[in-house]
Design an enzyme around this catalytic site. Structure first.
Site, short mmCIF file in Angstrom:
data_model
loop_
_atom_site.label_atom_id
_atom_site.label_comp_id
_atom_site.label_asym_id
_atom_site.label_seq_id
_atom_site.Cartn_x
_atom_site.Cartn_y
_atom_site.Cartn_z
N THR A 59 0.84 -1.20 0.00
CA THR A 59 0.00 0.00 0.00
C THR A 59 0.88 1.25 0.00
O THR A 59 1.97 1.24 0.56
CB THR A 59 -0.91 0.00 1.24
OG1 THR A 59 -1.61 -1.22 1.28
CG2 THR A 59 -1.90 1.16 1.20
N GLY A 62 -10.33 -4.30 0.82
CA GLY A 62 -9.69 -4.03 2.11
C GLY A 62 -10.05 -2.66 2.65
O GLY A 62 -11.12 -2.11 2.36
#
Lengths: 133, 170
Positions: free
Chosen positions: A1, A31
């Protein structure tokens, strides 16, 4: 990320977060990253946060918004970030990290994982790191 | 107000072999974002530029270099938020575009909604002029190796990317 938090010359705050998710995820899994309050939050009256780590835990803990509420309650950016990330890990037994700017430009960086890459520019100087301490 | 920007490149079991790439990448990204701020850009311009930079860099789990799902595909997601009036844009299940964060920004600026997913997000991106890329062009060798490790060795090998190192799982 990956993520970024910025304050511009007008004092406005923006946050962006982007990810490929978690390795070997189920098809269609979503997510924390696209969820406002989980992976991303910005409020000019308080600050901005981008998170990274175990997505299912971050979204259940509403990690970005938890940090915002702690700052709204009077904690500084670094303390709020540390308290929320550690609180999530203690409660859910998974790790995360977050970067935070307060509306005054104070920086918060904390992660309960082994490492987190980060960098910031303040007063034309670049600071960066990846290890604890 | 003096402009400031901070970026992260992911938390987790980042192996020693990936540290330098992460360092280089976050420094490039933070400078890209800072340049926008110094040239009169908004905070929104700045964070988008920083994230776009990392979406192009295989050292990060976003854009090119994203980890793979169980079908061996890239499925990406992104969000962006503007603190002045709490408006936001987000996308999920993006497979064929290089920069999910830029599509998310268009959701913020050009729709009455906050979050688009799957085929709807794809149709919106095409409508806004984003160029489709072959899905395989987003897949790095590291991502393939990480998925193979996961499939061959099981859940305890699950990492953000790369082989499992000692320490916690991010």
């Amino acid at each position: 990320t990956v993520g970024a938090v910025a304050i511009d010359a007008d004092g406005h705050i923006a946050v962006a977060t982007s990810t490929g998710g978690i390795n070997g995820k189920m098809v269609g899994r979503i997510g924390d990253t696209p969820l406002i309050g989980g992976g991303t939050y910005a409020d000019d009256n308080v600050g901005g946060i981008s998170t990274t780590g175990h997505g299912e835990s971050i979204l259940k803990y509403c990690l970005a918004h938890t940090i915002i509420k702690l700052m709204e309650g009077g904690l500084d950016a670094d303390t709020a970030t540390r308290q929320a990330v550690n609180g999530m890990t203690a409660r859910l037994n998974n790790t995360a990290g977050a970067i935070t700017l307060s509306k005054n430009g104070d920086v918060g960086i904390h992660f309960s994982s082994k490492r987190m890459a980060w960098a910031y520019v303040k007063n034309d100087k670049v600071y960066y790191g990846i290890e604890h301490d | 107000m003096k402009p400031i920007i901070i970026v992260h490149g992911g938390a987790g079991d980042i192996s020693e072999s990936r540290i330098q790439g992460k360092f280089d990448g976050v420094k490039v990204a933070v400078r890209a974002g800072y340049e926008k701020l110094m040239n009169g850009g908004s905070a929104l311009d700045s964070v988008e530029a920083a994230v776009v930079s990392m979406e192009l860099d295989e050292n990060f789990n976003a854009g090119y270099g994203s980890v793979l799902n169980l079908n061996g595909e890239v499925e990406m997601e992104a969000s962006i938020m503007w603190g002045q009036d709490l408006i936001s844009g987000a996308v999920t299940l993006i497979k064929e575009f290089q920069h999910p964060i830029s599509i998310a920004r268009k959701v913020l600026t050009d729709t009455p909604h906050s979050f688009l997913g799957g085929n709807g997000a794809k149709l919106f991106a095409l409508e806004k002029g984003f160029q489709q890329v072959p899905p395989e062009s987003l897949i790095s060798e590291s991502a393939k190796e990480a998925l193979n490790d996961f499939l061959n060795k099981g859940d305890d090998q699950r990492t953000e990317i790369g082989r499992k190192d000692e320490g916690g799982v991010g």
